[in-house]
Write an enzyme that holds these catalytic residues in place. Structure first.
Site, mmCIF file in Angstrom:
data_model
loop_
_atom_site.group_PDB
_atom_site.id
_atom_site.type_symbol
_atom_site.label_atom_id
_atom_site.label_comp_id
_atom_site.label_asym_id
_atom_site.label_seq_id
_atom_site.Cartn_x
_atom_site.Cartn_y
_atom_site.Cartn_z
ATOM 1 N N GLU A 24 -2.064 60.074 22.474
ATOM 2 C CA GLU A 24 -1.857 58.926 21.593
ATOM 3 C C GLU A 24 -2.731 59.094 20.353
ATOM 4 O O GLU A 24 -3.927 59.349 20.469
ATOM 5 C CB GLU A 24 -2.216 57.618 22.324
ATOM 6 C CG GLU A 24 -2.164 56.375 21.469
ATOM 7 C CD GLU A 24 -0.845 56.189 20.758
ATOM 8 O OE1 GLU A 24 -0.864 55.917 19.535
ATOM 9 O OE2 GLU A 24 0.223 56.310 21.416
ATOM 10 N N ASP A 58 8.507 60.454 22.186
ATOM 11 C CA ASP A 58 8.999 59.095 21.930
ATOM 12 C C ASP A 58 8.278 58.508 20.715
ATOM 13 O O ASP A 58 7.446 57.622 20.852
ATOM 14 C CB ASP A 58 8.756 58.257 23.203
ATOM 15 C CG ASP A 58 9.066 56.797 23.023
ATOM 16 O OD1 ASP A 58 9.873 56.462 22.131
ATOM 17 O OD2 ASP A 58 8.490 55.983 23.759
ATOM 18 N N HIS A 98 3.595 60.356 22.927
ATOM 19 C CA HIS A 98 3.379 59.117 22.170
ATOM 20 C C HIS A 98 3.171 57.999 23.194
ATOM 21 O O HIS A 98 4.023 57.141 23.385
ATOM 22 C CB HIS A 98 4.569 58.805 21.270
ATOM 23 C CG HIS A 98 4.855 59.841 20.226
ATOM 24 N ND1 HIS A 98 5.515 61.010 20.512
ATOM 25 C CD2 HIS A 98 4.580 59.876 18.898
ATOM 26 C CE1 HIS A 98 5.641 61.727 19.391
ATOM 27 N NE2 HIS A 98 5.080 61.053 18.406
#
Length: 279
Positions: free
Chosen positions: A117, A163, A41
């Site tokens: 991402e 995360d 992330h």
């Protein structure tokens, strides 16, 4: 995918998470063999703390702002503070390194990093941040799909940082399931899973789910800055670490209290414990 980290960059949760991340990376650098970092992330890499979005919340004032320009309250914080300093060489605090920049500062020529991402705008910014950097690859993808695609790495050593922004109500369950899958693929890797501490029962359920996987050598590190008498605010944050570096627990038992004493708080504290010991 509405979460934007710029509003929270450099806050106490970031400081705790990134300080521990820097310590783990420092350990990986201690041996000459190459290592790989997978950040599931990744965000945008760096954050402008002078931007309108960051100043709207000013959360960094109670995080990195309390450490900047002062002697480190504990030597274990030095790798983290060095990474922040590297982005702000003129001595004024503008840029805050997200986990990709913390990790990139630790890479040697033989190491590499894989950044994942999902948010399209953030993935575009992340690619621009590392354009031309042959040590870094950027992928717009779901985090848990990436665990299947990129593990195990060819280097055999390294770290996976998970995360999430915790936008999904089942994020704790997804993390536990993702860890179980990833550990089956790469049982010797270091895994660091960040989580918010709002409702303690949710944290307990997550830890219980991880314990039931049978994964050995799981360390829990937590820092809270408010009493846990309400779940309507962020009371603290935690890291669940699989295969932590040797003596990391000892370092955190002295570093996290020193960090707690430095950051503003209305209570809380630091704790380090083993969820499951080494098998």
């Amino acid at each position: 995918m509405n979460y934007r980290h710029i509003f929270h960059a450099g806050n106490p949760a970031d400081v705790m998470k990134h300080a521990v991340l820097a310590l783990i990376l420092d350990h990986l650098r201690a041996k000459p063999a190459p290592f790989c970092v997978l950040d599931t992330h990744a965000g945008i890499g760096r954050y402008d703390l002078t931007s309108e979005q960051a100043r709207k919340t000013a959360e960094s004032d109670d995080g990195i702002g309390r450490l900047w320009g002062r002697p480190a309250p504990h030597p274990g914080l030095t790798p983290y503070l060095d990474a922040v300093q590297a982005l702000n060489p003129d001595g004024s605090l503008r840029w805050y390194p997200g986990s990709p920049r913390i990790a990139r500062a630790a890479l040697r020529p033989q190491d590499r990093m894989v950044l994942v991402e999902l948010h399209p705008d953030d993935a575009h910014s992340l690619k621009a941040e590392f354009t031309g950097d042959r040590a870094v690859s950027v992928h717009q993808s779901d985090a848990y799909t990436a665990l299947k695609a990129h593990l195990p790495p060819k280097e055999k050593r390294g770290l996976v940082l998970i995360d999430p922004p915790f936008e999904q109500p089942d994020e704790f369950a997804r993390m536990a399931e993702g860890l179980a899958l990833a550990h089956r693929r790469w049982s010797t890797g270091i895994f660091a899973l960040w989580y918010p501490i709002k409702e303690r029962a949710a944290v307990w359920r997550f830890q219980d789910a991880v314990e039931k996987t049978g994964i050995p050598k799981v360390l829990i590190a937590e820092l809270t800055w408010h009493p846990e008498d309400t779940h309507l605010r962020l009371n603290g944050s935690g890291l669940l670490i699989v295969n932590p570096p040797w003596k990391l627990d000892e370092t955190l038992r002295s570093m996290l209290p020193a960090l707690h004493d430095t950051l503003p708080s209305t209570g809380g504290g630091a704790s380090v414990s083993w969820l499951t010991p080494e098998a």
